[in-house]
Design an enzyme around this catalytic site. Structure first.
Site, mmCIF file in Angstrom:
data_model
loop_
_atom_site.group_PDB
_atom_site.id
_atom_site.type_symbol
_atom_site.label_atom_id
_atom_site.label_comp_id
_atom_site.label_asym_id
_atom_site.label_seq_id
_atom_site.Cartn_x
_atom_site.Cartn_y
_atom_site.Cartn_z
ATOM 1 C CB SER A 1 14.441 -7.148 -47.810
ATOM 2 O OG SER A 1 13.473 -8.110 -47.427
ATOM 3 C CE LYS B 1 10.899 -6.968 -45.148
ATOM 4 N NZ LYS B 1 11.417 -8.253 -45.673
ATOM 5 C CB SER C 1 14.452 -11.060 -46.463
ATOM 6 O OG SER C 1 14.905 -10.702 -47.735
#
EC number: 6.3.5.7
Lengths: 94, 485
Positions: free
Chosen positions: B153, B78, B177
Site C-alpha cells: 500500500s 506515507k 506494503s
C-alpha cells in the site's frame, strides 16, 4: 463456504454499514470465496498450540498514573464535524 | 554536478553537511522534480512546499548540525503518519478534512534528525491493498511504466523515491506494503522487526502487524533513516525497550564470508515468473561468489500464511476502524436524526469498497460462533509460523527469496480480491512472525523490463546483519538505474 446476502447484511449492520442490495450480493460471493480459502486452516492440528496475538509478548507496560495536560481543548475539538467550543455535538441519542 | 535528484540520501547529506548546497536548494530541487513528474506519477496527496521551504530556511540560518544526521534532507511520508498541522488522509475520504494536532513519533524523530518533510504520499485506503489502486484520491503510476501499478500500500512512497522527488520516504508494512512497492519500483524498502519503530501516530490497520520503515535508493540510505526512527517509545506499548545498534557500522564489508543464507523451497518453486526467478537466482549466485554459503530449507506453512494473515488483519482492521464514527473527527453524514443512523451513514459514505469488505470480513470472523473457528485458529497458526521461522533461522543467518512472484502488474489486472491477496504470498509470513525483512533491487526482468526485488529476512532485532549483507550485495551487483522519466 456459502454466505447469503442476508448474512452479509446482518454483519454489515453490526459494523455500522448500510450497503445496497447489489453490494450485499457482490460481497456475499467474495466473502464466500475468501472464507473458503481460509478454511484450509482447519486441516492443521493446533489443539496444543497457544494462540499468538502479537509478536511482542511482553506484559503491557502501563505508564505512571500522573495527570498531565498534553493537548488543549481547542486542539482536541478542532477536527470535530460539530462542536461548541466545549463539547462534541452529536444528534440525539434517545 | 549532476542533477540533485539523481543522488542518494547519503550523497546529498554530505553535500549539505559541507555546505556545497543549502537546505533550501535541496528542497527546491525536490519541488522542481515533483512539479516535473507528478503529472505522470501522481505519488503525492499533499505537497508541503511552504512548510518545507520554511523549515529549510530555518535550518540554513543555523547551519549544519552534527547532532542532526539527516540535516536538510527532504523526505516524504506515507499519508497515514500523523503530522502536526498538515492534512493526513490515510488515502480515505473519511479523513479528507483531518488535520492532526500531533506528530507521529517517527515523524518527530525525523524532524529532530534535521529532515525536511516535503510531502504526504498516496496509498491504498487505510493501507488495504497491494497496488495503490484503492486510494480514494487517485491511482499512482509506476515510474518505470505508467500503465503499471507501483505496488502497495505504500505505492506513493515508493513511486516518489523512484521518481527522485525526495531522498527517502517512510512507508508502513502490514503484509508487505513496504517491500512490495520497493520491489515494483526498484528501490530499497525495509520492514523492521515489530516493536523496533514506534507505532504512535500511525493510523492503525492491523495493530499486531503494522511497522514503519524506510524506502530509499540505497541500503546505506535506509540504514541512516532507520537509525533516526528506531528505538523505544513510552507512548507505544508495542514498542520494545531494546538498544538500537549502529546500523552504519556493519556496512562496507568486502565479502560475505561466514554468512549463511537459507533458501526456502516454498519461495523458489513453481508459480514464480521466470524473469523474477532468474534475477533473484543471479543475485544469490553473486552472494555465493562473495563467500556466502547457501542452504536449502523449508518454511512448510507458507501455504497457510495468506489465510492466517487475512483473518488476523481483517479482524484487527474491523476493530481499529470502529473509531471512525463521525463524532470527533473525519467525515460526518448530514441529515441523520439519530446517533446510530449518523454513525452508519458516515461510515457508509466515508469508506471505500475494499475497506468495507475487510470490515465486514473482520466483523464476521470475530463474531460469536465464528471466533474460535477463524480468529483463534489463525492466532494458533500464527505461532506455528513463527516457530517455522525460528527453526529456519537457527540454520542460517538470513533467509532469501523473491518479494513477489511477478514484477509490477498492469493497472486493473487484479480485479478479484483473492487474486490481489495472493500477491502477498512471500511477504505476509514475516509480519505474522514479527521479523525484519527488506527488498533489495537486483535488476530488471528480462521480459517486462521492470524492477525485481530480492527479499532478505532476518532474526528479530538483527536488522544490522540484514543491512550489512544487503549493502555488500548491492555494491557488487550492477547498479540499479533510475526510472527514465
Amino acid at each position: 463456504m456459502k454466505i447469503s446476502p442476508e448474512e452479509v447484511a446482518k454483519v454489515a449492520r453490526l459494523a455500522r454499514l448500510d450497503l445496497p442490495q447489489e453490494k450485499l450480493e457482490l460481497f456475499a460471493g467474495q466473502l464466500g470465496d475468501i472464507l473458503g480459502h481460509m478454511d484450509k486452516l482447519a486441516t492443521l492440528d493446533t489443539a496444543s498450540v497457544e494462540p499468538m496475538y502479537s509478536p511482542v509478548e511482553h506484559t503491557t507496560v502501563l505508564r505512571d498514573d500522573e495527570p498531565r495536560k498534553e493537548h488543549c481543548r481547542d486542539e482536541v475539538l478542532g477536527n470535530a464535524p460539530r462542536q461548541d467550543g466545549q463539547f462534541f455535538i452529536v444528534p440525539r441519542i434517545v | 554536478m549532476s542533477a540533485l535528484h539523481t543522488k542518494t540520501l547519503t550523497e546529498v547529506s554530505a553535500l549539505l553537511k559541507d555546505r556545497d548546497i543549502t537546505a533550501v536548494q535541496a528542497v527546491d530541487a525536490c519541488l522542481e522534480r515533483i512539479e516535473a513528474t507528478e503529472p505522470s506519477v501522481r505519488a503525492l496527496i499533499t505537497v508541503m512546499a511552504d512548510e518545507a521551504r520554511g523549515a529549510a530556511e530555518a535550518l540554513d540560518a543555523r547551519g549544519p548540525d552534527p547532532a542532526k544526521p539527516l540535516w536538510g534532507v527532504p523526505v516524504v511520508l506515507k499519508d497515514l503518519l500523523t503530522t502536526r498541522g498538515t492534512r493526513t488522509t490515510c488515502g480515505s475520504k473519511i479523513l479528507d478534512n483531518f488535520t492532526p494536532f500531533y506528530d507521529a513519533t517517527a515523524v518527530t524523530r525525523l524532524r529532530e534528525a534535521g529532515a525536511v518533510l516535503i510531502g504526504k504520499a498516496n496509498m491504498d485506503e487505510f493501507a488495504m491493498g497491494s497496488s495503490t489502486e484503492n486510494s480514494a484520491y487517485f491511482r499512482t503510476a509506476n515510474p518505470w511504466d505508467a500503465d503499471r501499478v507501483p505496488g502497495g500500500s505504500s505505492g506513493g512512497s515508493g513511486a516518489s523515491v523512484a521518481a527522485g522527488q525526495c531522498f527517502a520516504a517512510l512507508g508502513t508494512d502490514t503484509g508487505g506494503s513496504i517491500r512490495l512497492p520497493a520491489s515494483f519500483c526498484g528501490i530499497v524498502g525495509v520492514k523492521p522487526t515489530y516493536g523496533r519503530v514506534s507505532r504512535y501516530g500511525l493510523i492503525a490497520y492491523g495493530s499486531s502487524l503494522d511497522q514503519i520503515g524506510p524506502m530509499t535508493r540505497s541500503v546505506e540510505d535506509a540504514a541512516r533513516v532507520l537509525q533516526a526512527i528506531a528505538g523505544h517509545d513510552p507512548r507505544d506499548s508495542t514498542s520494545v525497550n531494546a538498544p538500537v545498534p549502529d546500523y552504519l557500522a556493519g556496512l562496507g564489508r568486502e565479502s560475505l564470508d561466514g554468512v549463511t543464507i537459507g533458501l526456502p523451497r516454498e519461495y523458489w518453486g513453481e508459480g514464480i515468473d521466470p524473469e523474477v526467478a532468474t534475477a533473484c537466482r543471479a543475485a544469490v549466485a553473486r552472494a555465493e561468489a562473495l563467500g556466502a554459503k547457501t542452504v536449502p530449507l523449508s518454511l512448510s506453512l507458507t501455504d497457510y500464511a495468506i489465510a492466517t494473515y487475512y483473518i488476523i488483519a481483517m479482524a484487527e482492521a474491523s476493530s481499529n476502524l470502529s473509531r471512525f464514527d463521525g463524532v470527533r473527527f473525519g467525515h460526518r453524514s448530514q441529515g441523520a436524526e439519530e446517533l446510530i443512523d449518523m454513525y452508519t451513514a458516515s461510515r457508509t459514505e466515508g469508506f471505500g469498497d475494499e475497506v468495507q469488505r475487510r470490515i465486514i470480513m473482520g466483523t464476521y470472523v470475530l463474531s460469536s460462533g465464528y471466533y474460535d473457528a477463524y480468529y483463534n485458529k489463525a492466532a494458533k497458526v500464527r505461532r506455528l509460523l513463527r516457530q517455522d521461522f525460528d527453526a529456519a533461522l537457527a540454520q542460517c543467518d538470513l533467509i532469501a527469496g523473491p518479494v513477489c512472484p511477478t514484477t509490477a502488474f498492469r493497472i486493473g489486472a487484479k480485479a478479484d480480491p483473492i487474486q490481489m491477496y495472493l500477491m502477498d504470498i512471500f511477504t505476509i509470513s514475516l509480519n505474522l512472525a514479527g521479523l525484519p525483512g527488506m527488498s533489495l533491487p537486483v535488476g530488471l526482468g528480462a521480459d517486462s523490463g521492470m524492477p525485481v526485488g530480492l527479499q532478505l529476512m532476518g532474526r528479530p532485532f538483527e536488522e544490522a546483519a540484514m543491512l550489512s549483507v544487503a549493502d555488500c550485495l548491492e555494491r557488487n551487483l550492477d547498479s540499479m538505474p533510475m526510472a527514465a522519466l
